[in-house]
Design an enzyme around this catalytic site. Structure first.
Site, PDB file in Angstrom:
ATOM      1  N   ALA A  17      -3.106   2.874 -11.683  1.00  0.00           N
ATOM      2  CA  ALA A  17      -3.870   3.399 -12.822  1.00  0.00           C
ATOM      3  C   ALA A  17      -4.701   4.608 -12.410  1.00  0.00           C
ATOM      4  O   ALA A  17      -5.440   4.572 -11.428  1.00  0.00           O
ATOM      5  CB  ALA A  17      -4.777   2.317 -13.392  1.00  0.00           C
ATOM      6  N   ASP A  76      -1.652   4.851  -5.515  1.00  0.00           N
ATOM      7  CA  ASP A  76      -2.365   3.964  -6.423  1.00  0.00           C
ATOM      8  C   ASP A  76      -1.594   3.930  -7.748  1.00  0.00           C
ATOM      9  O   ASP A  76      -0.620   4.669  -7.939  1.00  0.00           O
ATOM     10  CB  ASP A  76      -3.782   4.511  -6.613  1.00  0.00           C
ATOM     11  N   MET A 130     -14.827   1.208  -9.680  1.00  0.00           N
ATOM     12  CA  MET A 130     -13.378   1.220  -9.883  1.00  0.00           C
ATOM     13  C   MET A 130     -12.630   1.488  -8.579  1.00  0.00           C
ATOM     14  O   MET A 130     -13.028   2.327  -7.778  1.00  0.00           O
ATOM     15  CB  MET A 130     -12.998   2.278 -10.917  1.00  0.00           C
TER      16      MET A 130
END
Length: 275
Positions: free
Chosen positions: A17, A15, A52
């Site tokens: 962020a 991933d 998120m």
């Protein structure tokens, strides 16, 4: 011809962020707050963090379905948020995100060293994100300037379905030429990202402290008293439980040891789908 399971990992799908860049995953979360505020709907940073890991339109849709946020929307706009409203918020979110992404582009401490360790073992580095391609282009360039270049990048709008669906991870597998998903490990700081890896049949590593779940800066994380950090780790571990990560670690800096452990399990004939 018989199936031969992989004996060692061939690729890591990382991933962005909260995993490799942007300790605490602040770039997307703060912009959600600002985008909703432009429609006079107030949401908290904690609320913004809830979904998120999803694609950003889906993230906004999920937020709009939260009863408390929907009620605030009704009070201001006069009706429950529709898909058209979600798109309007998304269209405001995007330029704000592009404008401010550089403010949160620093690499997470230990990331370059961990990735170098994986490459030294012959592993390829794939990557994916909940960001759309237009944002990813800027994220990738900023990371390149700081010394990180992935072998492949898949944005959320480059596949039919983003997280928690497995499409982004599988697109990396195809692009990198990996023969078996069991030879891949997905590393993420969100439950949709871990579900993505699980659904793709990969090993999964959840990051408990560098991303969305803890939501602190690196300095705040380091300053957190040990007892408080232990409480937070337990809370975050419980939050990840439903997505069933194979491993949980604080940050990507600890990843090389996990890679060694997975390779030992592969050598014994273990597969991620059975664990």
């Amino acid at each position: 011809m018989h199936y031969q399971p992989p004996r060692q990992l061939k690729a890591a799908i990382l991933d962005w962020a909260g995993t490799v860049v942007d300790f605490g995953s602040f770039a997307p979360t703060q912009i959600f707050v600002e985008a909703f505020a432009e429609f006079a709907v107030q949401i908290t940073l904690a609320e913004a963090r809830g979904p998120m890991g999803m694609g950003k339109w889906d993230h906004i849709r999920t937020l709009c379905d939260v009863p408390g946020i929907a009620e605030r929307f009704v009070a201001v706009i006069g009706h429950r948020p529709t898909d058209e409203d979600v798109t309007a918020i998304y269209q405001r979110f995007m330029p704000l995100q592009i404008e401010k992404i550089a403010l949160h582009s620093q690499l997470i401490p230990g990331a370059l060293e961990a990735i170098a360790s994986l490459r030294a073992q012959g592993m390829l580095i794939g990557s994916c994100s909940g960001y759309p391609a237009v944002v990813m282009a800027k994220v990738v360039e900023l990371a390149r300037q700081n010394g990180y270049v992935a072998d492949h990048v898949v944005a959320t709008d480059e596949v039919p379905n983003g997280r928690p669906h497995p499409a982004q991870s599988l697109a990396n597998v195809i692009a990198l030429g990996i023969e078996d998903v069991a030879a891949c490990v997905k590393v993420d700081d969100t439950w949709p990202g871990i579900l993505e890896g699980r659904s793709a049949g990969m090993w999964t590593v959840a990051l408990t402290c560098s991303g969305n779940a803890l939501g602190l800066t690196y300095e705040q994380y380091q300053a957190l008293p040990a007892a408080d950090l232990a409480v937070q780790r337990e809370r975050i571990t419980d939050a990840f439980a439903g997505s069933r990560p194979h491993y949980l670690i604080d940050t990507i800096a600890e990843l090389p040891a996990v890679i060694d452990a997975i390779n030992q399990r592969l050598a014994r004939g273990e597969l991620p789908q059975n664990c």
